[in-house]
Design a protein around this motif. Structure first.
Motif, PDB file in Angstrom:
ATOM      1  N   THR A  96       0.839  -1.198   0.000  1.00  0.00           N
ATOM      2  CA  THR A  96       0.000   0.000   0.000  1.00  0.00           C
ATOM      3  C   THR A  96       0.873   1.247   0.000  1.00  0.00           C
ATOM      4  N   ALA A  97       0.550   2.196  -0.873  1.00  0.00           N
ATOM      5  CA  ALA A  97       1.317   3.444  -0.955  1.00  0.00           C
ATOM      6  C   ALA A  97       0.826   4.399   0.127  1.00  0.00           C
ATOM      7  N   ILE A  98       1.381   4.246   1.316  1.00  0.00           N
ATOM      8  CA  ILE A  98       0.982   5.088   2.444  1.00  0.00           C
ATOM      9  C   ILE A  98       2.182   5.381   3.323  1.00  0.00           C
ATOM     10  N   GLY A  99       2.253   6.602   3.811  1.00  0.00           N
ATOM     11  CA  GLY A  99       3.267   6.983   4.778  1.00  0.00           C
ATOM     12  C   GLY A  99       2.586   7.339   6.086  1.00  0.00           C
ATOM     13  N   GLY A 100       3.260   7.104   7.201  1.00  0.00           N
ATOM     14  CA  GLY A 100       2.683   7.451   8.487  1.00  0.00           C
ATOM     15  C   GLY A 100       3.744   7.591   9.552  1.00  0.00           C
ATOM     16  N   LEU A 101       3.670   8.659  10.323  1.00  0.00           N
ATOM     17  CA  LEU A 101       4.673   8.872  11.374  1.00  0.00           C
ATOM     18  C   LEU A 101       4.017   9.515  12.585  1.00  0.00           C
ATOM     19  N   ALA A 102       4.166   8.877  13.736  1.00  0.00           N
ATOM     20  CA  ALA A 102       3.662   9.412  15.002  1.00  0.00           C
ATOM     21  C   ALA A 102       4.832   9.951  15.813  1.00  0.00           C
ATOM     22  N   GLU A 103       4.625  11.103  16.435  1.00  0.00           N
ATOM     23  CA  GLU A 103       5.650  11.707  17.288  1.00  0.00           C
ATOM     24  C   GLU A 103       4.996  12.225  18.564  1.00  0.00           C
ATOM     25  N   ILE A 104       5.705  12.131  19.678  1.00  0.00           N
ATOM     26  CA  ILE A 104       5.157  12.534  20.971  1.00  0.00           C
ATOM     27  C   ILE A 104       5.877  13.775  21.492  1.00  0.00           C
ATOM     28  N   THR A 105       5.087  14.769  21.904  1.00  0.00           N
ATOM     29  CA  THR A 105       5.596  15.988  22.526  1.00  0.00           C
ATOM     30  C   THR A 105       4.701  16.343  23.701  1.00  0.00           C
ATOM     31  N   ASN A 106       5.303  16.463  24.878  1.00  0.00           N
ATOM     32  CA  ASN A 106       4.552  16.847  26.081  1.00  0.00           C
ATOM     33  C   ASN A 106       3.311  15.984  26.294  1.00  0.00           C
ATOM     34  N   SER A 107       3.481  14.685  26.188  1.00  0.00           N
ATOM     35  CA  SER A 107       2.416  13.696  26.416  1.00  0.00           C
ATOM     36  C   SER A 107       1.294  13.750  25.383  1.00  0.00           C
ATOM     37  N   ASN A 108       1.518  14.473  24.287  1.00  0.00           N
ATOM     38  CA  ASN A 108       0.570  14.462  23.165  1.00  0.00           C
ATOM     39  C   ASN A 108       1.207  13.766  21.974  1.00  0.00           C
ATOM     40  N   ILE A 109       0.420  12.964  21.295  1.00  0.00           N
ATOM     41  CA  ILE A 109       0.921  12.258  20.120  1.00  0.00           C
ATOM     42  C   ILE A 109       0.297  12.842  18.859  1.00  0.00           C
ATOM     43  N   THR A 110       1.138  13.143  17.880  1.00  0.00           N
ATOM     44  CA  THR A 110       0.676  13.650  16.584  1.00  0.00           C
ATOM     45  C   THR A 110       0.978  12.606  15.531  1.00  0.00           C
ATOM     46  N   LEU A 111      -0.053  12.194  14.828  1.00  0.00           N
ATOM     47  CA  LEU A 111       0.100  11.199  13.766  1.00  0.00           C
ATOM     48  C   LEU A 111      -0.160  11.868  12.427  1.00  0.00           C
ATOM     49  N   LYS A 112       0.874  11.891  11.589  1.00  0.00           N
ATOM     50  CA  LYS A 112       0.762  12.429  10.232  1.00  0.00           C
ATOM     51  C   LYS A 112       0.710  11.261   9.255  1.00  0.00           C
ATOM     52  N   ALA A 113      -0.178  11.363   8.273  1.00  0.00           N
ATOM     53  CA  ALA A 113      -0.307  10.262   7.317  1.00  0.00           C
ATOM     54  C   ALA A 113      -0.545  10.791   5.913  1.00  0.00           C
ATOM     55  N   GLN A 114      -0.134   9.997   4.941  1.00  0.00           N
ATOM     56  CA  GLN A 114      -0.322  10.333   3.524  1.00  0.00           C
ATOM     57  C   GLN A 114      -0.652   9.054   2.772  1.00  0.00           C
ATOM     58  N   LEU A 115      -1.831   9.042   2.170  1.00  0.00           N
ATOM     59  CA  LEU A 115      -2.300   7.879   1.412  1.00  0.00           C
ATOM     60  C   LEU A 115      -2.457   8.256  -0.057  1.00  0.00           C
ATOM     61  N   PHE A 116      -1.959   7.403  -0.943  1.00  0.00           N
ATOM     62  CA  PHE A 116      -2.108   7.643  -2.377  1.00  0.00           C
ATOM     63  C   PHE A 116      -3.275   6.844  -2.922  1.00  0.00           C
ATOM     64  N   SER A 117      -3.902   7.388  -3.950  1.00  0.00           N
ATOM     65  CA  SER A 117      -4.991   6.685  -4.621  1.00  0.00           C
ATOM     66  C   SER A 117      -4.447   5.444  -5.319  1.00  0.00           C
ATOM     67  N   ASP A 118      -5.343   4.533  -5.678  1.00  0.00           N
ATOM     68  CA  ASP A 118      -4.924   3.312  -6.362  1.00  0.00           C
ATOM     69  C   ASP A 118      -4.209   3.624  -7.672  1.00  0.00           C
ATOM     70  N   GLU A 119      -4.640   4.675  -8.335  1.00  0.00           N
ATOM     71  CA  GLU A 119      -4.008   5.070  -9.601  1.00  0.00           C
ATOM     72  C   GLU A 119      -2.691   5.804  -9.373  1.00  0.00           C
ATOM     73  N   GLY A 120      -2.485   6.289  -8.174  1.00  0.00           N
ATOM     74  CA  GLY A 120      -1.245   6.973  -7.855  1.00  0.00           C
ATOM     75  C   GLY A 120      -1.191   8.421  -8.259  1.00  0.00           C
ATOM     76  N   ASP A 121      -2.309   8.946  -8.786  1.00  0.00           N
ATOM     77  CA  ASP A 121      -2.311  10.317  -9.281  1.00  0.00           C
ATOM     78  C   ASP A 121      -2.771  11.345  -8.246  1.00  0.00           C
ATOM     79  N   GLU A 122      -3.233  10.878  -7.083  1.00  0.00           N
ATOM     80  CA  GLU A 122      -3.669  11.781  -6.022  1.00  0.00           C
ATOM     81  C   GLU A 122      -3.161  11.286  -4.681  1.00  0.00           C
ATOM     82  N   SER A 123      -2.938  12.227  -3.766  1.00  0.00           N
ATOM     83  CA  SER A 123      -2.578  11.846  -2.405  1.00  0.00           C
ATOM     84  C   SER A 123      -3.499  12.549  -1.423  1.00  0.00           C
ATOM     85  N   PHE A 124      -3.725  11.893  -0.306  1.00  0.00           N
ATOM     86  CA  PHE A 124      -4.633  12.406   0.708  1.00  0.00           C
ATOM     87  C   PHE A 124      -3.865  12.479   2.029  1.00  0.00           C
ATOM     88  N   ASP A 125      -3.779  13.685   2.584  1.00  0.00           N
ATOM     89  CA  ASP A 125      -2.975  13.920   3.773  1.00  0.00           C
ATOM     90  C   ASP A 125      -3.862  14.280   4.957  1.00  0.00           C
TER      91      ASP A 125
END
Length: 218
Positions: free
Chosen positions: A157-186
């Motif tokens: 699956t063409a997806i990126g994801g990274l979680a990081e913790i700061t001051n007991s809060n977690i931020t999860l950033k993600a990026q998913l590409f369409s099946d055709e690969g021509d669009e990404s969703f962040d």
């Protein structure tokens, strides 16, 4: 998905999660120009590189790190993309031409993390393994894995994801590409680190909503 008789008993402190270019030619982001030939077996990396410059040529290469570095030279590529953690573990930092910031190339979920798996029914071993567990890495891994499970993703699956913790809060950033690969969703979401699983689920569901019919769950 794990074997039902096994469990992850610990997550070792995360290594560098970023992606790197192995190259003697390319030393800066601006050098990723039209006609640049880069080797990678990852669809995620291919599509992310083409977002940087759609005219980059990405060639499929496989093998372990040493094999891929050899192919870089033998197949006359300008660069190959690898995980920084693997390159550093083999002490091959001198081969790195460029380190991608996570805002440029979002790594794969779990990249740079080593998980220790054991039998679910062996409580004594679990207690021993737990002593090397890194709590922050564990929470980030749970969020990233839950996000991946929610979208029905796998290693292709063409997806990126990274979680990081700061001051007991977690931020999860993600990026998913369409099946055709021509669009990404962040999408990015922040919440309490103890709510890691729900944060992963929330991000996964939001990505599915953004992609709609342009992404088919595996």
């Amino acid at each position: 998905e794990q074997n039902q008789d096994l469990v992850i008993g610990a997550y070792i402190k995360r290594n560098d999660p970023r992606d790197v270019l192995i190259s003697k030619k390319i030393k800066s982001f601006s050098e990723l120009t039209k006609g640049t030939k880069i080797g990678s077996s990852s669809r995620r990396r291919e599509l992310q590189l083409k977002k940087i410059n759609k005219d980059i040529s990405v060639l499929n290469i496989r093998g372990n790190i040493d094999t891929r570095i050899k192919k870089l030279k033998d197949e006359k590529l300008d660069a190959i993309v690898l995980a920084a953690a693997g390159v550093k573990s083999l002490h091959l930092e001198n081969e790195i031409g460029l380190v991608f910031d996570t805002s440029e190339i979002l790594p794969a979920a779990g990249q740079g993390i080593i998980a220790v798996q054991c039998r679910k029914d062996n409580v004594s071993i679990q207690k021993i393994i737990n002593k090397i567990n890194d709590n922050e890495t564990s929470l980030c891994a749970l969020a990233e894995r839950k996000m991946l499970a929610t979208i029905g993703g796998d290693c292709d699956t063409a997806i990126g994801g990274l979680a990081e913790i700061t001051n007991s809060n977690i931020t999860l950033k993600a990026q998913l590409f369409s099946d055709e690969g021509d669009e990404s969703f962040d999408y990015k979401f922040t919440g309490s680190d103890i709510d890691a699983l729900n944060i992963g689920k929330t991000v996964g569901e939001r990505l599915l909503s953004l992609a709609g019919k342009k992404f088919k769950r595996r």
